[in-house]
Each structure stands twice: as C-alpha cells, then as structure tokens.
Design a protein around this motif. Sequence first.
Motif, PDB file in Angstrom:
ATOM      1  N   VAL A  33      -5.437  -7.555  -3.981  1.00 53.68           N
ATOM      2  CA  VAL A  33      -4.982  -6.160  -3.855  1.00 53.68           C
ATOM      3  C   VAL A  33      -4.052  -5.798  -5.004  1.00 53.68           C
ATOM      4  O   VAL A  33      -4.117  -4.686  -5.559  1.00 53.68           O
ATOM      5  CB  VAL A  33      -4.287  -5.950  -2.495  1.00 53.68           C
ATOM      6  N   ASN A  82       0.810  -1.221   0.000  1.00 56.17           N
ATOM      7  CA  ASN A  82       0.000   0.000   0.000  1.00 56.17           C
ATOM      8  C   ASN A  82       0.846   1.276   0.000  1.00 56.17           C
ATOM      9  O   ASN A  82       0.315   2.382  -0.213  1.00 56.17           O
ATOM     10  CB  ASN A  82      -0.932   0.009   1.222  1.00 56.17           C
ATOM     11  N   GLN A  83       2.148   1.160   0.208  1.00 54.56           N
ATOM     12  CA  GLN A  83       3.029   2.335   0.175  1.00 54.56           C
ATOM     13  C   GLN A  83       3.417   2.732  -1.257  1.00 54.56           C
ATOM     14  O   GLN A  83       3.974   3.813  -1.467  1.00 54.56           O
ATOM     15  CB  GLN A  83       4.304   2.051   0.982  1.00 54.56           C
ATOM     16  N   LEU A  84       3.137   1.849  -2.222  1.00 53.30           N
ATOM     17  CA  LEU A  84       3.480   2.159  -3.610  1.00 53.30           C
ATOM     18  C   LEU A  84       2.545   3.231  -4.166  1.00 53.30           C
ATOM     19  O   LEU A  84       1.339   3.231  -3.857  1.00 53.30           O
ATOM     20  CB  LEU A  84       3.385   0.897  -4.474  1.00 53.30           C
ATOM     21  N   PRO A  85       3.043   4.103  -4.996  1.00 55.19           N
ATOM     22  CA  PRO A  85       2.177   5.120  -5.626  1.00 55.19           C
ATOM     23  C   PRO A  85       1.246   4.473  -6.656  1.00 55.19           C
ATOM     24  O   PRO A  85       1.529   3.393  -7.172  1.00 55.19           O
ATOM     25  CB  PRO A  85       3.176   6.074  -6.283  1.00 55.19           C
ATOM     26  N   GLU A  86       0.136   5.127  -6.932  1.00 51.77           N
ATOM     27  CA  GLU A  86      -0.812   4.623  -7.925  1.00 51.77           C
ATOM     28  C   GLU A  86      -0.216   4.784  -9.324  1.00 51.77           C
ATOM     29  O   GLU A  86       0.029   5.903  -9.783  1.00 51.77           O
ATOM     30  CB  GLU A  86      -2.146   5.363  -7.819  1.00 51.77           C
ATOM     31  N   ARG A  87       0.018   3.645  -9.955  1.00 51.92           N
ATOM     32  CA  ARG A  87       0.574   3.689 -11.306  1.00 51.92           C
ATOM     33  C   ARG A  87       0.266   2.354 -11.987  1.00 51.92           C
ATOM     34  O   ARG A  87       0.412   1.292 -11.396  1.00 51.92           O
ATOM     35  CB  ARG A  87       2.082   3.924 -11.266  1.00 51.92           C
ATOM     36  N   SER A  88      -0.146   2.394 -13.229  1.00 55.30           N
ATOM     37  CA  SER A  88      -0.522   1.174 -13.953  1.00 55.30           C
ATOM     38  C   SER A  88       0.703   0.578 -14.637  1.00 55.30           C
ATOM     39  O   SER A  88       1.721   1.237 -14.841  1.00 55.30           O
ATOM     40  CB  SER A  88      -1.605   1.479 -14.989  1.00 55.30           C
ATOM     41  N   GLY A 112      -6.109  -5.218  -7.978  1.00 51.45           N
ATOM     42  CA  GLY A 112      -6.900  -3.998  -7.823  1.00 51.45           C
ATOM     43  C   GLY A 112      -6.089  -2.751  -8.088  1.00 51.45           C
ATOM     44  O   GLY A 112      -6.637  -1.722  -8.526  1.00 51.45           O
ATOM     45  N   LYS A 113      -4.777  -2.799  -7.854  1.00 50.81           N
ATOM     46  CA  LYS A 113      -3.906  -1.656  -8.126  1.00 50.81           C
ATOM     47  C   LYS A 113      -3.423  -1.621  -9.578  1.00 50.81           C
ATOM     48  O   LYS A 113      -2.665  -0.723  -9.954  1.00 50.81           O
ATOM     49  CB  LYS A 113      -2.689  -1.693  -7.192  1.00 50.81           C
ATOM     50  N   GLY A 114      -3.823  -2.597 -10.352  1.00 44.76           N
ATOM     51  CA  GLY A 114      -3.393  -2.646 -11.747  1.00 44.76           C
ATOM     52  C   GLY A 114      -1.949  -3.068 -11.910  1.00 44.76           C
ATOM     53  O   GLY A 114      -1.318  -2.755 -12.941  1.00 44.76           O
ATOM     54  N   ILE A 115      -1.403  -3.789 -10.934  1.00 49.12           N
ATOM     55  CA  ILE A 115      -0.011  -4.238 -10.974  1.00 49.12           C
ATOM     56  C   ILE A 115       0.058  -5.608 -11.638  1.00 49.12           C
ATOM     57  O   ILE A 115      -0.784  -6.483 -11.393  1.00 49.12           O
ATOM     58  CB  ILE A 115       0.588  -4.299  -9.562  1.00 49.12           C
TER      59      ILE A 115
END
Length: 381
Positions: free
Chosen positions: A301, A275-281, A304-307
Amino acid sequence: MATRVSYPVELKMKAIEMRLAEVPVKEVMEKLGIRNESQLKTWMRWYRKGEVHRLEQPVGKQYSYGKGPGHSTELEKVKAENRFLKQQLELPKKVQGIGTEVEAEVVIAWIESIREEVTISEACTWLGIARATYYRWKAAVEMKRPDPTVEKVIQLCTQHKFRYGYRKITALLRSEGPINHKRVQRIMQCEGLQCRVRIKKRKTTGQPAQPAEHLLKRKFHAEAPLQKLVTDITYLPFGNKMLYLSSILDLYNGEIVAYSIADKQDTCLVLDTLNQLPERSNMLLHSDQGSVYTSQNYQAVVKGKGIIMSMSRKGTPADNAPIESFHSTLKSETFYLEDLMSTTTAIVEQTVRNYITYYNSIRIQTKLNNQSPMDFRRLAT
C-alpha cells in the motif's frame, strides 16, 4: 622418616599361601612380621593378575608393566620361550583369520578373555599387532555399540508421551544410578525427544518482508508540509480492555495528520491510518521495524501511494524520537495528569480524540514560535 623394609621372595610367597588358605590378615602379619597391611594386599593383587615376577623387584623399583627383571637363569629363559611358542601354536585356534587379516572385534574379544592370564602387551606381541592398534580398534568397536543410556531415555520419553523435559527424565534415570543432566539434555536434543507440552506460540500479524533503509537518519527538520512523516503505535492500557493508538506526525510542524484507535495491533490498524493521508508523491514515511510495518500488505500500500519508506535501525527507538515523544506527552497530559488509570473504553477513546484536536489546534509549542501546529502551517503557507 620411616625405614622401608625389603621382604624376601620366600616370605612373600608364604604370606600368599597363608591368605589363600584363608588365614586372617592380622595373623599372617604377626607370624611373618609384616608391618603394613596394604603391602600384603599388593602381593595378593600381583599374584591374582599373574605378575609373580614383581615379587622379586627391589624396594623402590617398579618394573615396566608386563616385564620382569629379566631371566636370571637359562632354565627360566627356556621356560619363557616354551610358553611363548605354546601360545603361538594355540592362537590360530582361538582367533580366526590369523595369517590373512585379523578382525578387530575377534581380537578384542580374545584379549579381554585372557586379561587375567597375560598382559595386553604380550597378547599383542603374539598377534603381531601394536599395542596402540589394539586400543584404537577397541575405541572404534565401543563407538559402534548402542549406548544403553540413549535407549533408556528414548524409552522413558515415549512411555510418558513426551510430557517430560530433560529435568524430569534425569530424575527418573537417577533413581537407577548417577547421571549428568547435561548429557540427558544433549541426548534428547539430538534424538528430537524434547517436551511437546506448552510449545511456544508466536502470533503472526502478516507475511514478513524486508525492512526499508534508514533514510531519515534523525534529520527531523522538514522544509514543507507532508515532506517528512513519522509513525508508530502505542498502548492505551487505561480502559476495560487494551487499546492501541496508531498515529502519523508531520515533522514540518509536529501536527498529527492521521490516527486510528483499535483493540488489535494488526495490519488493518496501520492501513486505516495510512489511508487517511492525502494523495501526494515523494512523501517520506518513517517507522520502526515492527511486524505490521514490515508486512507485505503494508509495504504494498505504501508503494502504491508513491510514498518513500524509511525504517529505524533495529533496537534504536531514538531514530523515531518525535512520534515517541508525542505519545509520551499525550499520556502525561491526560491519563496521568487527570488520574484516568482505570476507566471505560469509551472514555479512553474520547480522551485521545479530544487531546489530538487540542494538540493540533490549540496547544502552542516553543519551537513553532509559540504557535499551535495548525496556526504555524497556515501562516507559513
């Protein structure tokens, strides 16, 4: 080479009569001139088994089992035929079912009862069945009979409330007679009688899910920040209790972009780091196949973050070499270098946090043109 002696039938019968009269063996041998004690025992065995015809066999010749040398006179032939006919007449009284269908159990019981009188071949001839059929029936009947050893093993396991394994059960059985421990183990496995004390317990850290494909394929070079990330967990056994460090490293410049320290290696630890990672696809996140990374919560998760998820092949730590190398460097340049092998939990946490700050902002790396990870990233952008 010793000369083989051929004794006449009359002498053999005389020796048998003397033994039946309880004359000592040595005395019989001296009076009749018999050289070998085992020879006298053989004659007695033949007599008790009803194989008197074998007394007539020449030295060095063995008649087929149940067959003599043939009938030397017509009188002997007639006697043999009469004996056969008598048995044929008495047989239906002893074995029910003759003429319709012979029951295997009855046949086997009857043949066993007359083993001392006639041979198996003769009994099978009277019944009109093959000798091989008798042995096949006998084997089938014996398989149906309950094994007393199995019943004894069940009794002992139940008596001791399944506290004993196969070794102790074998020891108890050997007090009554010899038995192989492998047989006891096999019986206990088949009957479900294994020891129920100290059953192995496995800690479940989450619901297992399918591991991801190995997409990284050891291509540890990235063209841009946050393009390829690697993550792992390492032990920190230097304080009052065991601590765990979960960290994520950016392959672009070797920077630690996220990390967490906890006293439990569970899904919460890796989720807190994630959850510390920035939002980035389109970020590629690589890990091993640890239970926390294959759990359904973690994978949900990540998606859901697009990782994009990637995992090492099973039993191949080199697939995740950069993060493994960082954890090794962290311990070597702090705890081992400063001899902090036994300290407090607070000092362990503070040491790790200080080193990560130093590693990201100050410590230069040759592959980065002797720049720190943060300086390399700023100059590149």
